[in-house]
Design an enzyme around this catalytic site. Sequence first.
Site, PDB file in Angstrom:
ATOM      1  N   ASP A  61       4.490   8.664   3.875  1.00  0.00           N
ATOM      2  CA  ASP A  61       3.550   7.970   3.080  1.00  0.00           C
ATOM      3  C   ASP A  61       2.056   7.703   3.965  1.00  0.00           C
ATOM      4  O   ASP A  61       1.112   7.683   3.503  1.00  0.00           O
ATOM      5  CB  ASP A  61       4.054   6.524   2.632  1.00  0.00           C
ATOM      6  CG  ASP A  61       4.957   6.728   1.682  1.00  0.00           C
ATOM      7  OD1 ASP A  61       4.923   7.844   0.831  1.00  0.00           O
ATOM      8  OD2 ASP A  61       5.618   5.791   1.164  1.00  0.00           O
ATOM      9  N   ASP A 135      -4.414  -0.423  -0.214  1.00  0.00           N
ATOM     10  CA  ASP A 135      -5.124  -1.644  -0.174  1.00  0.00           C
ATOM     11  C   ASP A 135      -6.045  -1.708   0.877  1.00  0.00           C
ATOM     12  O   ASP A 135      -6.284  -1.078   1.881  1.00  0.00           O
ATOM     13  CB  ASP A 135      -3.993  -2.764  -0.138  1.00  0.00           C
ATOM     14  CG  ASP A 135      -3.025  -2.221   1.192  1.00  0.00           C
ATOM     15  OD1 ASP A 135      -3.513  -2.041   2.087  1.00  0.00           O
ATOM     16  OD2 ASP A 135      -1.942  -2.544   1.068  1.00  0.00           O
ATOM     17  N   TYR A 177       2.144  -3.491   0.935  1.00  0.00           N
ATOM     18  CA  TYR A 177       2.180  -4.760   1.465  1.00  0.00           C
ATOM     19  C   TYR A 177       1.952  -5.944   0.237  1.00  0.00           C
ATOM     20  O   TYR A 177       2.507  -6.809   0.699  1.00  0.00           O
ATOM     21  CB  TYR A 177       0.760  -4.922   2.379  1.00  0.00           C
ATOM     22  CG  TYR A 177       0.533  -5.989   3.278  1.00  0.00           C
ATOM     23  CD1 TYR A 177       1.524  -7.074   3.332  1.00  0.00           C
ATOM     24  CD2 TYR A 177      -0.630  -6.169   3.861  1.00  0.00           C
ATOM     25  CE1 TYR A 177       1.434  -8.080   4.141  1.00  0.00           C
ATOM     26  CE2 TYR A 177      -0.729  -7.380   4.782  1.00  0.00           C
ATOM     27  CZ  TYR A 177       0.163  -8.321   4.736  1.00  0.00           C
ATOM     28  OH  TYR A 177      -0.003  -9.717   5.629  1.00  0.00           O
TER      29      TYR A 177
END
EC number: 2.7.1.23
Length: 276
Positions: A61, A135, A177
């Site tokens: 990832d 994010d 997260y």
Amino acid sequence: MRNIGIIINKEKDKENEILNLVILKVKEYLNPDEIKVIDQFYKGDYKDLMALDLLIVLGGDGTLLGVARKFSTVIDTPILGINIGNLGFLVTAEISELDEALYRIKVGDYKVEERMLLSCTIEGVTCSEERALNDIVVARGTLSRMAQYEVFINDELYATFKGDGVIISTPVGSTAYSFSAGGPLIMPDLQIVSIVPICPHTPNSRPMIIDGNNKVRVKPLINESDVFVTIDGQKALKLEKHNEVLIKKAKEFFRIISFDNKSYFKVLRKKLFKIE
């Protein structure tokens, strides 16, 4: 497909065994005119990459996030993510499924899905726009005191709270997260954004979901705390007093290849919930 690029995380393939295998398989299944091996820290002319018909990313990832952040503003080539890392939640297939993945591409049995990206700029600082697939996090440093944050949506104050920070997440990032901080899981094809406080010390501070076309502005009220903005957990910039972080939907998309036998919920059960 005439021109194919390959990016590999060299830390996971120091002897080039996986790279050589993938090159061999790509030639066998797709018979391209050119295979271009691209360093993940590529600093060359991006025009060289614009002619690619397919970009194969070998890693986990983190490798995919780095590719999205670095290349999304210059190329819109479909990406085939092959996991040779650990979690591999964002990838298309595991390395053990390489033959099947390449065969499906050969016969056209695949689709290209667009994933929303975030654009981030820091007001009061001369810097380029950053892109994030997961994010944007505005948060205190490890040893810093709790800070206070003002969050604006389309220039209207939404909330003021004290805490460790705030996560502005894409649907893709909702499993990262944001999920750990109590944020909602979001279907990856949606065009929405979640705003998730991190360890808020203010009562009733809860996650908020907004339409992706809204603009978010985070203003940390910095006194004795060190506050940073972090993009996809890979690039961090320290904020000074009066800096504000402006976040909006990027005009580009991250285009990733997917197969019908890899449903979102199946991947959730297997890799996030650990249920086969």
